[in-house]
Write a protein that holds these residues in place. Structure first.
Motif, PDB file in Angstrom:
ATOM      1  N   TYR A  64       0.856  -1.182   0.000  1.00  0.00           N
ATOM      2  CA  TYR A  64       0.000   0.000   0.000  1.00  0.00           C
ATOM      3  C   TYR A  64       0.892   1.230   0.000  1.00  0.00           C
ATOM      4  CZ  TYR A  64      -4.267   2.555   0.170  1.00  0.00           C
ATOM      5  OH  TYR A  64      -5.313   3.361  -0.207  1.00  0.00           O
TER       6      TYR A  64
ATOM      7  N   MET B 291      -3.314   0.924  -3.922  1.00  0.00           N
ATOM      8  CA  MET B 291      -3.052  -0.480  -3.619  1.00  0.00           C
ATOM      9  C   MET B 291      -2.320  -1.073  -4.813  1.00  0.00           C
ATOM     10  SD  MET B 291      -6.072  -3.259  -2.933  1.00  0.00           S
ATOM     11  CE  MET B 291      -7.095  -2.007  -2.205  1.00  0.00           C
TER      12      MET B 291
ATOM     13  N   LEU C 121      -1.091  -4.565  -6.240  1.00  0.00           N
ATOM     14  CA  LEU C 121      -1.210  -6.012  -6.085  1.00  0.00           C
ATOM     15  C   LEU C 121      -0.534  -6.706  -7.255  1.00  0.00           C
ATOM     16  CD1 LEU C 121      -5.000  -6.244  -5.181  1.00  0.00           C
ATOM     17  CD2 LEU C 121      -3.078  -6.513  -3.609  1.00  0.00           C
TER      18      LEU C 121
ATOM     19  N   LEU D  73      -4.329  -0.708  -8.438  1.00  0.00           N
ATOM     20  CA  LEU D  73      -5.786  -0.749  -8.510  1.00  0.00           C
ATOM     21  C   LEU D  73      -6.346   0.655  -8.699  1.00  0.00           C
ATOM     22  CD1 LEU D  73      -8.383  -2.680  -7.831  1.00  0.00           C
ATOM     23  CD2 LEU D  73      -8.389  -1.336  -5.734  1.00  0.00           C
ATOM     24  N   SER D  74      -7.092   0.857  -9.745  1.00  0.00           N
ATOM     25  CA  SER D  74      -7.708   2.167  -9.957  1.00  0.00           C
ATOM     26  C   SER D  74      -9.129   2.216  -9.425  1.00  0.00           C
ATOM     27  CB  SER D  74      -7.721   2.506 -11.455  1.00  0.00           C
ATOM     28  OG  SER D  74      -6.431   2.878 -11.854  1.00  0.00           O
ATOM     29  N   GLY D  75      -9.767   1.082  -9.331  1.00  0.00           N
ATOM     30  CA  GLY D  75     -11.157   1.036  -8.889  1.00  0.00           C
ATOM     31  C   GLY D  75     -12.100   1.218 -10.060  1.00  0.00           C
ATOM     32  N   PHE D  76     -13.363   0.839  -9.846  1.00  0.00           N
ATOM     33  CA  PHE D  76     -14.308   0.843 -10.953  1.00  0.00           C
ATOM     34  C   PHE D  76     -14.555   2.238 -11.516  1.00  0.00           C
ATOM     35  CE2 PHE D  76     -18.681   0.943 -12.665  1.00  0.00           C
ATOM     36  CZ  PHE D  76     -18.489   0.051 -13.711  1.00  0.00           C
ATOM     37  N   HIS D  77     -14.620   3.244 -10.631  1.00  0.00           N
ATOM     38  CA  HIS D  77     -14.894   4.608 -11.083  1.00  0.00           C
ATOM     39  C   HIS D  77     -13.623   5.456 -11.122  1.00  0.00           C
ATOM     40  CE1 HIS D  77     -18.350   3.027  -8.727  1.00  0.00           C
ATOM     41  NE2 HIS D  77     -19.072   3.473  -9.721  1.00  0.00           N
ATOM     42  N   GLY D  78     -12.438   4.823 -10.974  1.00  0.00           N
ATOM     43  CA  GLY D  78     -11.187   5.579 -10.967  1.00  0.00           C
ATOM     44  C   GLY D  78     -10.882   6.231  -9.635  1.00  0.00           C
ATOM     45  N   HIS D  79     -11.681   5.937  -8.605  1.00  0.00           N
ATOM     46  CA  HIS D  79     -11.517   6.580  -7.306  1.00  0.00           C
ATOM     47  C   HIS D  79     -10.890   5.664  -6.252  1.00  0.00           C
ATOM     48  CE1 HIS D  79     -13.651  10.470  -7.869  1.00  0.00           C
ATOM     49  NE2 HIS D  79     -14.356   9.816  -8.761  1.00  0.00           N
ATOM     50  N   GLY D  80     -10.448   4.474  -6.631  1.00  0.00           N
ATOM     51  CA  GLY D  80      -9.795   3.595  -5.658  1.00  0.00           C
ATOM     52  C   GLY D  80      -8.583   4.307  -5.069  1.00  0.00           C
ATOM     53  N   GLY D  81      -8.467   4.290  -3.750  1.00  0.00           N
ATOM     54  CA  GLY D  81      -7.335   4.955  -3.104  1.00  0.00           C
ATOM     55  C   GLY D  81      -7.596   6.382  -2.669  1.00  0.00           C
ATOM     56  N   GLU D  82      -8.812   6.881  -2.884  1.00  0.00           N
ATOM     57  CA  GLU D  82      -9.117   8.271  -2.470  1.00  0.00           C
ATOM     58  C   GLU D  82      -9.407   8.306  -0.966  1.00  0.00           C
ATOM     59  OE1 GLU D  82      -9.028  10.956  -4.396  1.00  0.00           O
ATOM     60  OE2 GLU D  82      -8.957  10.105  -6.405  1.00  0.00           O
ATOM     61  N   ILE D  83      -8.452   7.808  -0.201  1.00  0.00           N
ATOM     62  CA  ILE D  83      -8.656   7.659   1.243  1.00  0.00           C
ATOM     63  C   ILE D  83      -8.607   8.982   2.003  1.00  0.00           C
ATOM     64  CG2 ILE D  83      -7.912   5.248   1.332  1.00  0.00           C
ATOM     65  CD1 ILE D  83      -5.174   6.267   2.318  1.00  0.00           C
TER      66      ILE D  83
END
Lengths: 298, 298
Positions: free
Chosen positions: A129, A141, A143, A148-158
């Motif tokens: 991470y 993330m 892996l 990982l971008s996420g489905f809407h491109g927002h993966g990781g917007e923590i």
């Protein structure tokens, strides 16, 4: 050795580079973005920069690192304050058609995370991470060598993840959003309020905490808040290692060990080896953009 | 059609089945686990069950679903209250050596998530989050048809994720841990305290909330808490869809739409299409164990 073209599209500057697969930067060029002159101008500047690189014709592919959420599948910007004219424009397709090389695009934090995971402290690890703590707070993330971008491109917007829902919302983010409490500006805001001073950057507050109990309170809460955020990330994806970059990390000697200890105390016993460390790659934006192309082509 | 052997190793029963790649269960057998008789006994029971299945010799591989965190790489149980004698025993290797078929093992929630993501509501989707809300709370990320176990086997242990650090810790979990506030027992505990009653299950509290304002307060807080947990998961991995199973979902008509709305309000605008839905597979443990083998062999 294989080479890739890296582009770091920022609100102020565009940089392009030739990067070897081992991360060495062979040539780098820079121009002002001048986004106010429109998307045609920005795209032309990007093309000119790439074409000016020594050895660009031999490069296998092109990686673009872009601030804010991106549509990685279609190579478009989703949201941007600095590059509004480019929102929705097929940037990656445009560059691919011009240079006839496979072209990939991702958010700049994800790209930097890829650099760290593949060539930095995360080298050889399968589940890393990556996080930036600067003006903003965001993560990525990585892996099996892919980000990982996420489905809407927002993966990781923590930065908008909630670390304490009892706190008031700040600047449009969620109540108790991580970015509102662990970013550089958040530390300065809380420090100024607690100490009645005008700190210029978070580092000054970490220094003040050595002697000023009010500053120390702010720093201790920062450590607790960051530990909660990191533990919550671990419960979702259970990485082997968390690597952090960003301006606030200039003071990492003042907090990182404590944060690791507090994070581990929040984790299940079997997860307590999870390592928290500073990111080390010098040009993660450029190296990571090249690694994006490489990771998608391998 | 290709078939796989599925084993659902529980604290009370062991079930084994022949499952087609489309999820149809062709044969299923069950025996008591009798863990107190030792690991040799449990392993023998598992072997006997598999060998009693009609068509076990034609099956391509074997998938094992196990409660609690598992070492998926080495096919071992990491922690277990119900199967202490099997902790650290190479279960997957043992079964593989006996039947000469590729054998894979994962936590039962992850296995169920795989069933939902591949054959249930998540069919055809690349990024699905699966969650169980029952006595416990746990989740699983399914990316490109594979379930993430995490480096230490604890990926998805979101029951211990912190939704509100200002609340007291309960039963050894973190302060404000999700499982302490959104699980079935947590809902009953809070309902009993708020209403001065002795509810037997969460469903009774959801019913009471229609007329009792104290029960309604508990339900509203449950919805808020679940929305925070889900939003935080979304900020990490940004799924297309979240699927939930478990006893508490019997009352989903009383809360799921509201939770989806509250979750979406916590997300960035670009993520607000994220779907929250009930899991639908009838035997996710068995179907998922078969899908685990399939997903690792394809």
């Amino acid at each position: 050795m294989r080479t890739f073209i890296a582009v770091d599209l920022g609100g102020t500057n565009i940089r392009a580079a030739i990067v070897q697969e081992d991360g060495e930067i062979l040539d780098v060029q820079k121009k002002k973005t001048e986004a106010h002159l429109g998307k045609e101008h920005v795209m032309q500047t990007m093309e000119d920069l790439i074409a000016s690189l020594d050895g660009y014709q031999e490069a296998e592919g092109i990686g673009l690192g872009i601030p804010g959420p991106t549509d990685t599948v279609n190579g478009k910007i989703i949201i941007s304050n600095n590059l509004p004219d480019l929102i929705g424009y097929p940037i990656a397709d445009h560059i691919q058609n011009r240079f006839h090389k496979p072209t990939f695009m991702a958010n700049d934090v994800k790209v930097a995370g890829l650099a760290e995971a593949l060539l930095g402290e995360g080298r050889g690890k399968k589940n890393v991470y990556f996080m930036t703590i600067s003006t903003g707070v965001a993560g990525a993330m990585i892996l099996d060598g892919k980000v990982l971008s996420g489905f809407h491109g927002h993966g990781g917007e923590i930065g908008n993840a909630i670390i304490d829902p009892t706190r008031a919302p700040i600047a449009g983010l969620n109540p108790g959003a991580a970015e509102s409490w662990v970013s550089g500006p958040a530390i300065v805001r809380e420090g100024n309020q607690a100490c009645g001073k005008q700190f210029e950057h978070a580092g000054q507050l970490f220094e003040a905490a050595a002697t000023d109990p009010n500053a120390k309170k702010v720093v201790e809460r920062f450590k607790d808040d960051l530990a909660v955020l990191l533990a919550n990330v671990c419960f979702v994806c259970d990485p082997e290692m968390i690597l952090i970059q960003g301006g606030v990390m200039k003071s990492s000697a003042d907090f990182l060990d404590d944060v690791q200890e507090r994070m581990r105390n929040l984790l299940f016993p079997g997860m307590r080896e999870t390592v928290l460390a500073s990111a080390t790659i010098e040009e993660p934006g450029l190296v990571g953009a090249a690694m994006l192309a490489k990771s998608q082509m391998d």
